[in-house]
Design a protein around this motif. Structure first.
Motif, PDB file in Angstrom:
ATOM      1  N   LYS A 163     -14.017  24.951  -9.643  1.00  0.00           N
ATOM      2  CA  LYS A 163     -12.747  25.678  -9.530  1.00  0.00           C
ATOM      3  C   LYS A 163     -12.195  25.972 -10.916  1.00  0.00           C
ATOM      4  O   LYS A 163     -12.079  25.076 -11.749  1.00  0.00           O
ATOM      5  CB  LYS A 163     -11.745  24.856  -8.714  1.00  0.00           C
ATOM      6  CG  LYS A 163     -10.400  25.525  -8.533  1.00  0.00           C
ATOM      7  CD  LYS A 163      -9.550  24.805  -7.492  1.00  0.00           C
ATOM      8  CE  LYS A 163      -9.277  23.367  -7.853  1.00  0.00           C
ATOM      9  NZ  LYS A 163      -8.355  22.719  -6.896  1.00  0.00           N
ATOM     10  N   ASP A 164     -11.862  27.251 -11.159  1.00  0.00           N
ATOM     11  CA  ASP A 164     -11.275  27.632 -12.442  1.00  0.00           C
ATOM     12  C   ASP A 164      -9.915  28.295 -12.227  1.00  0.00           C
ATOM     13  O   ASP A 164      -9.381  28.311 -11.108  1.00  0.00           O
ATOM     14  CB  ASP A 164     -12.222  28.548 -13.234  1.00  0.00           C
ATOM     15  CG  ASP A 164     -12.561  29.837 -12.489  1.00  0.00           C
ATOM     16  OD1 ASP A 164     -11.824  30.201 -11.547  1.00  0.00           O
ATOM     17  OD2 ASP A 164     -13.559  30.488 -12.857  1.00  0.00           O
ATOM     18  N   ALA A 165      -9.345  28.852 -13.291  1.00  0.00           N
ATOM     19  CA  ALA A 165      -8.010  29.446 -13.215  1.00  0.00           C
ATOM     20  C   ALA A 165      -7.957  30.638 -12.260  1.00  0.00           C
ATOM     21  O   ALA A 165      -6.938  30.864 -11.589  1.00  0.00           O
ATOM     22  CB  ALA A 165      -7.555  29.871 -14.609  1.00  0.00           C
ATOM     23  N   ASP A 167      -9.791  31.003  -9.541  1.00  0.00           N
ATOM     24  CA  ASP A 167      -9.746  30.419  -8.194  1.00  0.00           C
ATOM     25  C   ASP A 167      -8.332  29.930  -7.869  1.00  0.00           C
ATOM     26  O   ASP A 167      -7.840  30.144  -6.759  1.00  0.00           O
ATOM     27  CB  ASP A 167     -10.725  29.249  -8.085  1.00  0.00           C
ATOM     28  CG  ASP A 167     -12.172  29.687  -8.133  1.00  0.00           C
ATOM     29  OD1 ASP A 167     -12.565  30.516  -7.306  1.00  0.00           O
ATOM     30  OD2 ASP A 167     -12.898  29.211  -9.021  1.00  0.00           O
ATOM     31  N   GLU A 168      -7.702  29.272  -8.834  1.00  0.00           N
ATOM     32  CA  GLU A 168      -6.348  28.756  -8.611  1.00  0.00           C
ATOM     33  C   GLU A 168      -5.386  29.887  -8.250  1.00  0.00           C
ATOM     34  O   GLU A 168      -4.555  29.750  -7.349  1.00  0.00           O
ATOM     35  CB  GLU A 168      -5.857  28.031  -9.873  1.00  0.00           C
ATOM     36  CG  GLU A 168      -6.600  26.741 -10.199  1.00  0.00           C
ATOM     37  CD  GLU A 168      -6.191  25.585  -9.316  1.00  0.00           C
ATOM     38  OE1 GLU A 168      -5.432  25.799  -8.346  1.00  0.00           O
ATOM     39  OE2 GLU A 168      -6.629  24.450  -9.604  1.00  0.00           O
ATOM     40  N   ALA A 169      -5.515  31.016  -8.953  1.00  0.00           N
ATOM     41  CA  ALA A 169      -4.638  32.159  -8.686  1.00  0.00           C
ATOM     42  C   ALA A 169      -4.876  32.720  -7.294  1.00  0.00           C
ATOM     43  O   ALA A 169      -3.927  33.068  -6.572  1.00  0.00           O
ATOM     44  CB  ALA A 169      -4.860  33.237  -9.744  1.00  0.00           C
ATOM     45  N   SER A 172      -3.501  30.369  -4.589  1.00  0.00           N
ATOM     46  CA  SER A 172      -2.046  30.433  -4.479  1.00  0.00           C
ATOM     47  C   SER A 172      -1.569  31.655  -3.705  1.00  0.00           C
ATOM     48  O   SER A 172      -0.516  31.635  -3.068  1.00  0.00           O
ATOM     49  CB  SER A 172      -1.406  30.431  -5.874  1.00  0.00           C
ATOM     50  OG  SER A 172      -1.699  31.630  -6.569  1.00  0.00           O
ATOM     51  N   SER A 213     -17.727  31.948 -14.891  1.00  0.00           N
ATOM     52  CA  SER A 213     -16.618  32.272 -15.785  1.00  0.00           C
ATOM     53  C   SER A 213     -16.976  33.375 -16.772  1.00  0.00           C
ATOM     54  O   SER A 213     -16.107  33.917 -17.451  1.00  0.00           O
ATOM     55  CB  SER A 213     -16.194  31.023 -16.562  1.00  0.00           C
ATOM     56  OG  SER A 213     -17.244  30.583 -17.414  1.00  0.00           O
TER      57      SER A 213
END
Length: 240
Positions: A163-165, A167-169, A172, A213
């Motif tokens: 999981k990277d940034a 994925d986080e976005a 959310s 990435s």
């Protein structure tokens, strides 16, 4: 998603005309066509979201290695038939789980593409599961080759659940699932298939990362793109 299916689709297409038997030649060619078809859907959507006038062809043929975001697994060489099937099985097992989750995406186009692709990928997984079991629990030679393929490719599994940034976005916004949440179901399926195939899961938790990435790719991707992109590079905007 589009880069994963593009690179793997090209890899699988390399078997066209040289597969072990005619039935596998046709099956692999059809798998490649399915993946390229999914690529068109994903990359056209990516171009639309980007808003710079680039379509699927532009994104496929006009980007360099460092602009690709596919997982490292799909770049790996075909090797022998066993390695190709093992690579496809590992990807299919992840792909089906991820697409299933994407059908509930808050983004209507993402959900629609996932639903359409899921039908094809479900068949891909059924086929590779049966083939892995048949070869793993087959002759001494086929078993040895399948175990060797698993040993070589296993370190590339982890990246699919990293999981990277980005994925986080997406998490959310409800666009995509948390990839780490899909690992348990994947491991359960993997253990079930490996047991039937009499194959041993390798020890260790090391995972190659960087492809997703865009930070690091293997040397193999450059060779793939050199072959895949040469026409559009040599004759820009060429049409049939």
């Amino acid at each position: 998603m589009g880069d994963n299916t593009l690179v793997l689709g090209h890899r699988v297409s390399e078997w066209c005309g040289v597969a072990p038997v005619l039935e596998e030649d046709i099956a692999l060619a059809n798998t490649a066509l399915d993946l390229i078809g999914q690529t068109t859907l994903w990359l056209n959507l990516a171009g639309e979201v980007e808003g710079k006038g680039r379509d699927a062809d532009a994104l496929a043929f006009r980007r360099d290695v460092w602009d690709f975001h596919n997982v490292l697994l799909v770049e790996q060489p075909n090797g022998d038939f066993g390695q190709t099937i093992m690579r496809q099985f590992l990807f299919d097992a992840w792909h089906r789980g991820y697409l299933t989750a994407l059908t509930g995406s808050s983004h209507t186009q993402v959900a629609a593409i996932a639903e359409k692709s899921l039908k094809e990928v479900t068949y891909h997984l059924e086929r590779t599961t049966d083939t892995v079991i048949g070869l793993g629990d087959g002759t001494e030679e086929s078993h040895k080759r399948m175990q060797s393929a698993l040993d070589r490719l296993y370190p590339y599994i982890g990246e699919m659940f990293f999981k990277d940034a980005v994925d986080e976005a997406m998490i959310s916004e409800g666009i995509a699932p948390d990839p780490t949440s899909l690992r348990a179901a994947f491991d359960s399926l993997l253990d079930e298939v490996l047991a039937k195939a009499t194959l041993t899961r390798p020890d260790g938790t090391f995972a190659h990362k960087g492809g997703k990435s865009g930070q690091r790719h293997s040397e193999h991707l450059g060779h793939i793109l050199a072959q895949m992109q040469w026409l559009q590079r040599a004759y820009p905007d060429a049409t049939w």
